[in-house]
Design a protein around this motif. Structure first.
Motif, PDB file in Angstrom:
ATOM      1  N   ARG A 396       0.834  -1.204   0.000  1.00 59.76           N
ATOM      2  CA  ARG A 396       0.000   0.000   0.000  1.00 59.76           C
ATOM      3  C   ARG A 396       0.868   1.252   0.000  1.00 59.76           C
ATOM      4  NH1 ARG A 396      -2.704  -3.351   3.962  1.00 59.76           N
ATOM      5  NH2 ARG A 396      -4.580  -4.241   3.019  1.00 59.76           N
ATOM      6  N   LEU A 399       2.038   1.735  -3.437  1.00 59.73           N
ATOM      7  CA  LEU A 399       0.939   2.213  -4.267  1.00 59.73           C
ATOM      8  C   LEU A 399       0.668   3.691  -4.026  1.00 59.73           C
ATOM      9  CD1 LEU A 399      -1.420   1.564  -6.223  1.00 59.73           C
ATOM     10  CD2 LEU A 399      -2.799   0.999  -4.200  1.00 59.73           C
ATOM     11  N   LYS A 400       0.729   4.097  -2.764  1.00 59.36           N
ATOM     12  CA  LYS A 400       0.438   5.493  -2.409  1.00 59.36           C
ATOM     13  C   LYS A 400       1.385   6.446  -3.124  1.00 59.36           C
ATOM     14  CE  LYS A 400      -0.102   8.534   1.592  1.00 59.36           C
ATOM     15  NZ  LYS A 400      -0.044   8.618   3.083  1.00 59.36           N
ATOM     16  N   PHE A 403       0.310   8.034  -6.515  1.00 59.36           N
ATOM     17  CA  PHE A 403      -0.830   8.945  -6.640  1.00 59.36           C
ATOM     18  C   PHE A 403      -0.423  10.361  -6.257  1.00 59.36           C
ATOM     19  CE2 PHE A 403      -2.895   4.860  -6.320  1.00 59.36           C
ATOM     20  CZ  PHE A 403      -3.958   4.968  -7.214  1.00 59.36           C
ATOM     21  N   GLU A 408      -7.046  10.468  -3.968  1.00 62.21           N
ATOM     22  CA  GLU A 408      -6.992   9.503  -5.070  1.00 62.21           C
ATOM     23  C   GLU A 408      -6.519   8.140  -4.569  1.00 62.21           C
ATOM     24  OE1 GLU A 408      -4.398  11.236  -7.901  1.00 62.21           O
ATOM     25  OE2 GLU A 408      -5.878  12.649  -8.713  1.00 62.21           O
ATOM     26  N   PHE A 409      -5.529   8.153  -3.673  1.00 63.41           N
ATOM     27  CA  PHE A 409      -5.010   6.907  -3.126  1.00 63.41           C
ATOM     28  C   PHE A 409      -6.079   6.162  -2.328  1.00 63.41           C
ATOM     29  CE2 PHE A 409      -3.092   5.114   0.842  1.00 63.41           C
ATOM     30  CZ  PHE A 409      -2.634   3.933   0.286  1.00 63.41           C
ATOM     31  N   ARG A 411      -9.312   6.413  -2.470  1.00 70.08           N
ATOM     32  CA  ARG A 411     -10.395   5.939  -3.339  1.00 70.08           C
ATOM     33  C   ARG A 411      -9.962   4.675  -4.081  1.00 70.08           C
ATOM     34  NH1 ARG A 411     -11.363  10.313  -5.776  1.00 70.08           N
ATOM     35  NH2 ARG A 411     -13.266  10.956  -4.718  1.00 70.08           N
ATOM     36  N   SER A 412      -8.690   4.620  -4.450  1.00 66.66           N
ATOM     37  CA  SER A 412      -8.196   3.476  -5.222  1.00 66.66           C
ATOM     38  C   SER A 412      -8.176   2.187  -4.400  1.00 66.66           C
ATOM     39  CB  SER A 412      -6.785   3.763  -5.744  1.00 66.66           C
ATOM     40  OG  SER A 412      -5.815   3.636  -4.714  1.00 66.66           O
ATOM     41  N   LEU A 413      -8.115   2.296  -3.051  1.00 71.69           N
ATOM     42  CA  LEU A 413      -8.028   1.102  -2.207  1.00 71.69           C
ATOM     43  C   LEU A 413      -9.319   0.291  -2.197  1.00 71.69           C
ATOM     44  CD1 LEU A 413      -6.045   2.411   0.911  1.00 71.69           C
ATOM     45  CD2 LEU A 413      -5.219   0.938  -0.928  1.00 71.69           C
ATOM     46  N   GLU A 414     -10.440   0.945  -2.524  1.00 74.24           N
ATOM     47  CA  GLU A 414     -11.741   0.251  -2.539  1.00 74.24           C
ATOM     48  C   GLU A 414     -11.999  -0.439  -1.198  1.00 74.24           C
ATOM     49  OE1 GLU A 414     -11.787  -2.375  -5.889  1.00 74.24           O
ATOM     50  OE2 GLU A 414     -11.137  -0.810  -7.300  1.00 74.24           O
ATOM     51  N   ASP A 470      -9.521  -4.237   1.800  1.00 74.92           N
ATOM     52  CA  ASP A 470      -9.423  -3.431   0.593  1.00 74.92           C
ATOM     53  C   ASP A 470      -8.974  -4.343  -0.540  1.00 74.92           C
ATOM     54  OD1 ASP A 470      -6.629  -3.743   0.708  1.00 74.92           O
ATOM     55  OD2 ASP A 470      -6.307  -1.782   1.630  1.00 74.92           O
ATOM     56  N   ARG A 471      -8.707  -3.800  -1.679  1.00 72.49           N
ATOM     57  CA  ARG A 471      -8.419  -4.641  -2.840  1.00 72.49           C
ATOM     58  C   ARG A 471      -7.062  -5.350  -2.752  1.00 72.49           C
ATOM     59  NH1 ARG A 471      -5.246  -2.239  -6.930  1.00 72.49           N
ATOM     60  NH2 ARG A 471      -4.794  -0.010  -6.662  1.00 72.49           N
TER      61      ARG A 471
END
Length: 578
Positions: A396, A399-400, A403, A408-409, A411-414, A470-471
């Motif tokens: 994560r 991934l962060k 962004f 945005e980060f 929201r992307s985690l779902e 999360d995803r």
């Protein structure tokens, strides 16, 4: 381990800044010196243990009489000590045809006493088990005679373990194991015991005290969460950069068996939920190679939550590990064969536990096992997933970085959260999280599992727990809230969250759920309280940030005017499934 004389000297030190804990000591023999050792040992664990010592051989009376000094003392913990010597005397007074039922009768009595303590004091009971005494009547044939003393004392120990499994507020101090490790003669000085009824020798008193204090500390939220390991001459024999992967000692090569045993122990700790990390002065590629290719390695790279091999000093490496895991330095144990490296870490990171390893690798594991560094009072199915969860958190972070904005980060985690009542399935994990969470814990009340059971059944409370996914994976159960009905308001008795989910917006999601619950229950106000500790400063502004206003030393929120807070956490189930 400190000597009894050293523990006595601790009693003259300043306890005022230590965490206070109330402990009652009930025994059928003299305990004056043990009480001193308990206090002194508590000091070394950062605990100010206030002790009520009951009169000699008053266990049943103190517990069953609810007006007794014990009940007025209102201890958080009750230590119950039935001496094997005294049990033997009781056993010998029984008719021969009644002896086969001795163990069941004793454990039934103990069960009743523990029930009374749970009902009237909500206390956690620490019961010592029973070191074996050979009465010399049957010899080895005692193992085939159910009415023999040896058979009954072993049966009592087994049944005590069974009882502890079924009673959440009962924990066992394993004196029998300690006696087997050190020897019966080391445990008791017969000459002193006969004349004074002090059954523990001066040398054994610190051992017996440490066993109890380790349990009290773990139940009070003080325990080790991470084992940080050096590599060369610690997890294998030799220096990987000089000797090469083929020549290191591991498995059947040289003293390799000793290193393999240490690795197996570390792996079992990892499976139990202790995080493993590496701090090594090494080239990262070279350091990782044995875990990838050597057939005798027990540990593999995915067993480590953090693998920190570099040419930086080990103090900085441990600081880096701590920043990733987001735990206190006092939750970490550092194991290194090099005395100089150990001393550097002790000097610069005094809160980190640094055992003084023996010189001989064959003694590493027995030494570490005797230290009992990883005492715990709970174990759940989720514990073994901690390493995986930390590694997912690393992904994560990566991934962060891709962004441009935090929004945005997130929201992307779902992210999806599930809010549920306390159940037989999640209650052990809820109790464990209460014991473990320190940084985001608004009031830091350490409820035992038995107390959590009571709150779950209480008509005066509205407790619930929150799990998050999360995803990239599951965080597991990450937040606990206990609401208490207080007139026309709901008081937040407990609100805590795992540090792994901070800055994810979960606090806003939970508050939305709290307000929804309050409205459906007809409450106009939610009241919270922040009680500062040395570790929870992170949560100091929690209620202010969420829109609560201060009044009379607490924080208030008007439910009628509340507008749902924006969060990127989606709800899977409404609170309590309603």
């Amino acid at each position: 381990m400190s000597t009894f004389a050293e523990l006595k000297r601790n009693l003259k030190k300043d306890f005022s800044q230590l965490k206070g804990v109330r402990l009652a000591v009930l025994a059928d023999s003299a305990t004056q010196l043990w009480v001193q050792a308990l206090r002194g040992s508590g000091y070394e664990s950062g605990l100010n243990i206030e002790i009520y010592e009951a009169d000699y051989d008053q266990i049943e009376r103190q517990i069953l009489d609810t007006s007794s000094e014990l009940h007025r003392f209102k201890p958080r913990f009750v230590l119950v000590f039935y001496a094997a010597e005294k049990l033997l005397a009781r056993f010998q007074e029984l008719p021969l045809d009644a002896r086969a039922g001795f163990a069941e009768g004793h454990i039934d009595t103990l069960r009743q006493l523990v029930d009374v303590l749970g009902q009237h004091l909500a206390a956690t009971v620490i019961c010592t088990n029973y070191p074996e005494i050979d009465d010399g009547v049957f010899g080895s044939f005692a193992n085939k005679v159910s009415s023999s003393w040896v058979y009954q004392i072993r049966k009592a120990n087994f049944q005590l373990m069974d009882l502890a499994q079924s009673v959440p507020n009962l924990l066992v101090s394993d004196l029998s194991l300690l006696c087997s490790q050190l020897g019966r003669d080391a445990m008791t000085d017969r000459k002193i015991a006969i004349t004074t009824d002090l059954l523990f020798s001066i040398d054994f008193l610190p051992v017996a005290a440490r066993s109890v204090v380790d349990i009290v500390a773990a139940a009070s939220g003080r325990f080790k969460k991470c084992l940080v390991l050096d590599l060369d001459n610690t997890l294998w024999g030799g220096v990987i950069g000089d000797d090469g992967v083929e020549a290191i000692e591991i498995g059947g090569l040289g003293v390799g068996a000793a290193y393999s045993q240490l690795q197996r122990w570390a792996k079992e700790l990892k499976n139990r939920g202790v995080l493993l990390a590496v701090s090594s002065k090494n080239d990262p590629r070279v350091a990782a190679e044995p875990f990838q290719v050597h057939p005798d390695m027990v540990l593999r790279l995915d067993d480590f939550a953090v693998f920190c091999a570099s040419w930086e000093n080990k103090v900085d490496n441990i600081r880096h590990i701590q920043s990733i895991l987001e735990i206190g330095f006092d939750s970490m144990v550092f194991v290194d064969d090099d005395p100089a490296e150990r001393e550097i870490v002790r000097r610069n990171l005094p809160d980190v536990c640094v055992p003084e390893l023996p010189d001989d690798p064959a003694l590493y594991l027995p030494y570490l096992q005797r230290l009992n560094l990883f005492e715990t009072t709970s174990s759940t199915a989720e514990d073994g997933a901690r390493t995986r969860q930390v590694r997912e958190e690393g992904r994560r972070r990566e991934l962060k970085a891709t962004f441009a904005t935090e929004e945005e980060f997130l929201r992307s985690l779902e992210m999806t959260a599930e809010v549920e009542p306390l159940t037989a399935f999640n209650l052990p994990r809820v109790a464990q999280l209460i014991q473990r969470s320190s940084q985001f814990n608004l009031r830091t009340i350490r409820y035992s599992e038995d107390e959590v059971h009571r709150i779950a059944r209480s008509p005066h409370h509205l407790p619930f727990a929150v799990s998050l996914t999360d995803r990239l994976g599951s965080y597991g159960l990450v937040s606990v809230v206990f609401l208490e009905r207080a007139g026309d308001a709901l008081f937040i008795d407990t609100w805590l969250m795992s540090c792994r989910v901070l800055r994810r917006g979960l606090e806003s999601f939970v508050l939305n759920a709290l307000v929804d619950r309050a409205r459906r229950e007809g409450y106009a106000t939610i009241v919270g309280e922040y009680v500062p500790t040395k570790k929870n400063e992170l949560a100091k502004d929690h209620y202010k940030t969420l829109g609560f206003y201060p009044r009379d030393g607490r924080w208030h929120l008007d439910v009628r005017d509340y507008e749902l807070r924006t969060t990127f956490v989606h709800s899977k189930v409404l609170p309590h499934g309603e």
